[in-house]
Design a protein around this motif. Structure first.
Motif, mmCIF file in Angstrom:
data_model
loop_
_atom_site.group_PDB
_atom_site.id
_atom_site.type_symbol
_atom_site.label_atom_id
_atom_site.label_comp_id
_atom_site.label_asym_id
_atom_site.label_seq_id
_atom_site.Cartn_x
_atom_site.Cartn_y
_atom_site.Cartn_z
ATOM 1 N N GLY A 137 5.152 28.140 15.767
ATOM 2 C CA GLY A 137 6.391 28.888 15.946
ATOM 3 C C GLY A 137 6.551 29.458 17.337
ATOM 4 O O GLY A 137 7.613 29.354 17.959
ATOM 5 N N TYR A 138 5.463 30.069 17.866
ATOM 6 C CA TYR A 138 5.558 30.813 19.120
ATOM 7 C C TYR A 138 4.569 30.347 20.180
ATOM 8 O O TYR A 138 4.461 30.962 21.235
ATOM 9 C CB TYR A 138 5.343 32.303 18.847
ATOM 10 C CG TYR A 138 6.314 32.856 17.837
ATOM 11 C CD1 TYR A 138 7.594 33.255 18.219
ATOM 12 C CD2 TYR A 138 5.979 32.956 16.491
ATOM 13 C CE1 TYR A 138 8.501 33.749 17.309
ATOM 14 C CE2 TYR A 138 6.878 33.452 15.550
ATOM 15 C CZ TYR A 138 8.135 33.839 15.967
ATOM 16 O OH TYR A 138 9.035 34.318 15.052
ATOM 17 N N GLY A 139 3.835 29.266 19.908
ATOM 18 C CA GLY A 139 2.871 28.770 20.867
ATOM 19 C C GLY A 139 1.478 29.323 20.607
ATOM 20 O O GLY A 139 1.270 30.212 19.777
ATOM 21 N N GLN A 140 0.514 28.809 21.351
ATOM 22 C CA GLN A 140 -0.891 29.166 21.148
ATOM 23 C C GLN A 140 -1.284 30.458 21.855
ATOM 24 O O GLN A 140 -2.394 30.968 21.659
ATOM 25 C CB GLN A 140 -1.785 28.029 21.642
ATOM 26 C CG GLN A 140 -1.551 26.702 20.936
ATOM 27 C CD GLN A 140 -1.836 26.760 19.456
ATOM 28 O OE1 GLN A 140 -2.895 27.239 19.039
ATOM 29 N NE2 GLN A 140 -0.902 26.263 18.638
ATOM 30 N N THR A 141 -0.413 30.997 22.700
ATOM 31 C CA THR A 141 -0.702 32.231 23.427
ATOM 32 C C THR A 141 0.490 33.179 23.308
ATOM 33 O O THR A 141 1.532 32.815 22.781
ATOM 34 C CB THR A 141 -0.980 31.939 24.913
ATOM 35 O OG1 THR A 141 0.187 31.325 25.496
ATOM 36 C CG2 THR A 141 -2.176 31.006 25.077
#
Length: 400
Positions: free
Chosen positions: A131-135
Motif C-alpha cells: 500500500g505505502y511501500g517498504q519504507t
C-alpha cells in the motif's frame, strides 16, 4: 483455446515465483506469464487465492480467475509451516523473479526477505507491491487499492462537482501498481544482464496512482491551485466532454484547433468555428460553457449512431460509452484478437481479454488455462528435487 503464433514468447526461460494474492501481485505475474515466463503461483491449501471466490462464480470458481491466472502453475503451500517456507527458498534459488504483495515485514518474518534469499541467488529480482511501500512512516498500515486511489489524488477528481467521489469502477490502483511493477522488473532484468546482480523493485500502490496524476502537483506548486472534480469534462482543455443524445451519451474530443473548426462545421456552428477568440485552447476554455451548450443542443436532437457517423465523417474524435455487451459485439475488438476464448478445466468456454501489448515478432499468448488449486504441486516439487515419498509426507502433514 487460442494459442500464440510464437509458442515461446519473449520471456521464455524466465522463472517467476508468485507469492501474492488477489490483484496487484498476480496481475503483474499474469502479464509476465502472457509473454512466456514460467510462473509458479503459491497458494494456501484449502481455499487458495481469495480471487477464486470473487464476483461471479461458475461451479464455485470465479470466471475472473480465468484471466488473472492463465498461463500459471498452482502449487499449494502452507507458509505458516517451516517446511513450506523451506520449499519456497528452494524454488527461489532457481527463480529469476519473485513477486509478493504482502504487508511489509511479512516476508522477513518468514525468513524470506530479499537479504536472505539473495545470499544464495544474487541475481534474484524481487517485486514488492504494498500500500505505502517498504519504507516511510505509513509502511506498516494496511493498504488496499481503494485507499491508494484516494491518497494518490485520483478519488478526489472522480466525481461531479459537489457530489460524493466515486470509484473508477475497477481496481485501477492495484492494476497501475502491477504495471509499474512489470516495468520495474524489466528494467531490473536489463541491469542484471549487464551486471549479474538482482535487486528489489519497491512499488507502492498510492505512488503508482500519483505517478499518473498529470499536472495535479505542479499546478498546486506553481499557482496554489487545487484541481477539483469536473465530472465528465476535461478541465482546462476544451471542448472535451460527454454530451446527451436521444438514446444515450457520446464522448466528443474537439480540443485540437483544427478539430474544433471541423466539429463546429459539422454541427452547423461555423460562427463559433471561425471566431478568432476560439482559435486556440485558451480562448475556448474561457467560453467552454457556451461551446458545450452548442454541442449539446446538436446532439440532443440525434441518436448516438447518427452523431458518431457525422463526427467520423468530419474526422472528429468521438465515441459511445461501451458496456460489456458493446465490447463483446464490436468487430474491432475481434479483428485485433482482444477477445479470446478459453476452456476451463470443467468444460466452460469463456471469453477473456486478449494480450496487451501486441508484439510483432514475439507476441504473447494463452498457452494454458488457469489452474485448479494445487494442480501443479507434485510436478513442481519433483522438479525441485523432492521424492514422491517426501511429497506424500508433506501432504499428510498439511504442508501442501
Amino acid at each position: 483455446m487460442t494459442m500464440t503464433t510464437s509458442a515461446a514468447g519473449p520471456l521464455q526461460g524466465l522463472k517467476v515465483l508468485e507469492l501474492g494474492q488477489l490483484i496487484a501481485g498476480p496481475f503483474a505475474a499474469k502479464t509476465l506469464a502472457d509473454f512466456g515466463a514460467d510462473v509458479i503461483k503459491i497458494e494456501p491449501p484449502g481455499s487458495g487465492d481469495p480471487l477464486r471466490q470473487w464476483r461471479l462464480l461458475h461451479n464455485g470458481t470465479s470466471v475472473w480467475w480465468q484471466v488473472q491466472s492463465r498461463n500459471k502453475k498452482s502449487v499449494t503451500l502452507d507458509l505458516r509451516q517451516p517446511e513450506a517456507r523451506e520449499i519456497v527458498r528452494r524454488l527461489a534459488d532457481e527463480a529469476d523473479i519473485l513477486i509478493e504483495n504482502f504487508k511489509p515485514g511479512v516476508m522477513e518474518n518468514w525468513g524470506l526477505g530479499y537479504e536472505a534469499l539473495s545470499r544464495s541467488n544474487p541475481g534474484l529480482i524481487m517485486l514488492r507491491i504494498s500500500g505505502y511501500g517498504q519504507t516511510g512512516p505509513y509502511k506498516d498500515r494496511p493498504g488496499f487499492g481503494v485507499v491508494a486511489e484516494a491518497m494518490g489524488g485520483l478519488r478526489h477528481l472522480t466525481a461531479e462537482p459537489g457530489r460524493v467521489p466515486v470509484r473508477v469502477g475497477v481496481s485501477i490502483g492495484d492494476t497501475l501498481a502491477s504495471l509499474h511493477g512489470v516495468i520495474g522488473v524489466l528494467m531490473a532484468l536489463h541491469h542484471r544482464h549487464r551486471t549479474g546482480r538482482g535487486q528489489v523493485v519497491d512499488v507502492a500502490l498510492y505512488e503508482a496512482v500519483f505517478n499518473c496524476m498529470e499536472s495535479l502537483l505542479p499546478e498546486y506548486s506553481a499557482f496554489g491551485v487545487v484541481r477539483e472534480p469536473a465530472g465528465s469534462a476535461l478541465p482546462g482543455i476544451a471542448p472535451s466532454n460527454a454530451y446527451p443524445c436521444r438514446d444515450g451519451w457520446v464522448l466528443v474530443a474537439g480540443n485540437g484547433d483544427s478539430i474544433f473548426k471541423r466539429l463546429m462545421h459539422a454541427i452547423g456552428r461555423d460562427d463559433l468555428g471561425q471566431d478568432p477568440q476560439l482559435a486556440t485552447n485558451v480562448g475556448r476554455v474561457a467560453r467552454v460553457e457556451e461551446i458545450d451548450a452548442a454541442i449539446g443542443a446538436w446532439t440532443r436532437e440525434r441518436g448516438v449512431t447518427e452523431v458518431l457517423e457525422a463526427l467520423a465523417a468530419a474526422q472528429v474524435p468521438a465515441g459511445r460509452i461501451y458496456t460489456a455487451r458493446d465490447i463483446a459485439e464490436d468487430p474491432h475488438y475481434r479483428a485485433r484478437d482482444m477477445i479470446l476464448p478459453v476452456r476451463t478445466h470443467d468444460g466452460l468456454t469463456v471469453e477473456v481479454p486478449g494480450i496487451v501489448p501486441r508484439l510483432s515478432e514475439t507476441p504473447g499468448g494463452i498457452r494454458r488455462r488457469a489452474p485448479v488449486l494445487g494442480e501443479d504441486t507434485d510436478a513442481v516439487l519433483k522438479e525441485a528435487g523432492l521424492t514422491e515419498a517426501q511429497i506424500a509426507q508433506l501432504r499428510e502433514r498439511g504442508v501442501i
